[in-house]
Design a protein around this motif. Sequence first.
Motif, short mmCIF file in Angstrom:
data_model
loop_
_atom_site.label_atom_id
_atom_site.label_comp_id
_atom_site.label_asym_id
_atom_site.label_seq_id
_atom_site.Cartn_x
_atom_site.Cartn_y
_atom_site.Cartn_z
N PRO A 93 3.83 -62.21 -13.35
CA PRO A 93 3.98 -63.49 -12.63
C PRO A 93 3.70 -63.34 -11.13
N LYS A 94 3.27 -64.44 -10.54
CA LYS A 94 3.05 -64.43 -9.10
C LYS A 94 4.37 -64.20 -8.36
N GLY A 95 4.26 -63.53 -7.23
CA GLY A 95 5.44 -63.27 -6.41
C GLY A 95 6.27 -62.09 -6.87
N THR A 96 5.73 -61.28 -7.81
CA THR A 96 6.47 -60.10 -8.26
C THR A 96 5.80 -58.84 -7.73
N ASP A 97 6.57 -57.77 -7.69
CA ASP A 97 6.07 -56.48 -7.22
C ASP A 97 5.36 -55.79 -8.38
N LEU A 98 4.06 -55.59 -8.26
CA LEU A 98 3.28 -55.00 -9.35
C LEU A 98 3.39 -53.48 -9.40
N ARG A 99 4.07 -52.90 -8.40
CA ARG A 99 4.21 -51.43 -8.40
C ARG A 99 5.14 -50.94 -9.50
N ILE A 100 5.93 -51.85 -10.05
CA ILE A 100 6.88 -51.41 -11.09
C ILE A 100 6.18 -51.15 -12.42
N HIS A 101 4.90 -51.56 -12.53
CA HIS A 101 4.18 -51.38 -13.79
C HIS A 101 3.37 -50.09 -13.74
N SER A 102 3.55 -49.28 -14.78
CA SER A 102 2.84 -47.99 -14.87
C SER A 102 1.48 -48.18 -15.51
N PRO A 103 0.59 -47.19 -15.46
CA PRO A 103 -0.69 -47.28 -16.18
C PRO A 103 -0.50 -47.54 -17.67
N GLU A 104 0.57 -47.00 -18.25
CA GLU A 104 0.84 -47.24 -19.67
C GLU A 104 1.17 -48.71 -19.93
N ASP A 105 1.93 -49.31 -18.98
CA ASP A 105 2.23 -50.74 -19.12
C ASP A 105 0.96 -51.57 -19.10
N LEU A 106 0.04 -51.23 -18.19
CA LEU A 106 -1.22 -51.97 -18.10
C LEU A 106 -2.04 -51.82 -19.37
N GLU A 107 -2.04 -50.63 -19.93
CA GLU A 107 -2.80 -50.38 -21.16
C GLU A 107 -2.22 -51.21 -22.30
N HIS A 108 -0.88 -51.31 -22.35
CA HIS A 108 -0.23 -52.10 -23.39
C HIS A 108 -0.61 -53.58 -23.28
#
Length: 387
Positions: A343-358
């Motif tokens: 969502p907009k306005g959230t910190d995207l640093r909390i997502h790992s490469p594995e999260d993005l792959e999922h």
Amino acid sequence: MSRRDAAARVGVHVRTAADWDRGIRKIGDARVHPDGHRIDYNTAVTSGSVLSLAVVEAELHPRFLTVTERETIADLWRQGESLRAIGRVLGRSPSTVKREIDNRSVAGEYQPHRAQRAWAASRARPKASKLAQHGPLRDYVTAGLQQRWSPEQICHALVTEFPDDEGMRVSPETIYQAIYIQARGGLRRELADALRTGRTRRALHRSPEQRTPRFDDMVMISERPPQIEDRAVPGHWEGDLIVGTRSESAIVTLVERSTRYVLLGHLPGRHTAEAVRDVLIPLIKTLPEHLRGSLTWDQGCEMAAHKQFTITTGVPVYFCDPHSPWQRGTNENTNGLLRQYFPKGTDLRIHSPEDLEHVAQQLNNRPRKTLGWHTPAQRLRDLLTTT
């Protein structure tokens, strides 16, 4: 030399030089035009208009009738020619000839030079701007701007609030002119601060041909081959960034134009041109050679290193026109789907490469109407197995 260079050589502003070229002189607090009329800076009142011979004989846009054409109308009409016959001689519509004769005749007689003078007089607009005069209309517009209403909102609110008062009408352009144009001086300059843009003067709009390229050796989307445009050949990608709160984090998004297959790149730190390049190169290299056709991006500063990307991967980069997100419509749609997960306005640093792959796997295995309810993963798998 150009007007700008000449003005700099003489030591005056380029607008002053433009006035000189047009024969406009500044006398006290007024600007005097060649035809004799003057505009006062303080009151915005135009006065002393003189209908000079130059104004009467001025040849402006071809849609205006000239003195010669009016003489021809008078001669042929006197000879009893029809409106259509006169129109054919002039290369004009018969309705134009009829309107000229009906509107410019005096006591049933059409005189061409009198008609020309009447036309020239009708072009002059010596009246002051509506908002240069004190009254309820100006007070209403001022109050609306102070409440941070846009000129368009004020225009429509006047119609709603004063439906039967034609005097309480003003166009958005009149409001903008009263704010931006010093000579009209209708509203206090401070009211410009109430506009959403915060500008005190109009922004300069250039045509695409006049715009300076943002990067060196940019290849624009207009030069993209037609087989990319019609999605006939797979392997052509659209890219962008999804940016987190305070622009402190981002995710690189790539989507293939024909299959809608999505690739996501992890970008936990600053999204500089070098950082984006270093994410894009390994992301593209995960693809087989025949699926590395091209990449289309907007003119964001994160693509300043596009030449190095192309040299390393062999993938050409095409740039969209400024403020034209529809030229990357597939990527814009995909980014909208990704906002369900990020969502907009959230910190995207909390997502790992594995999260993005999922997340990418979920999107790539989602049936899509545009693919006949097949999934992007199925379409890509078909491409890999048939080539």
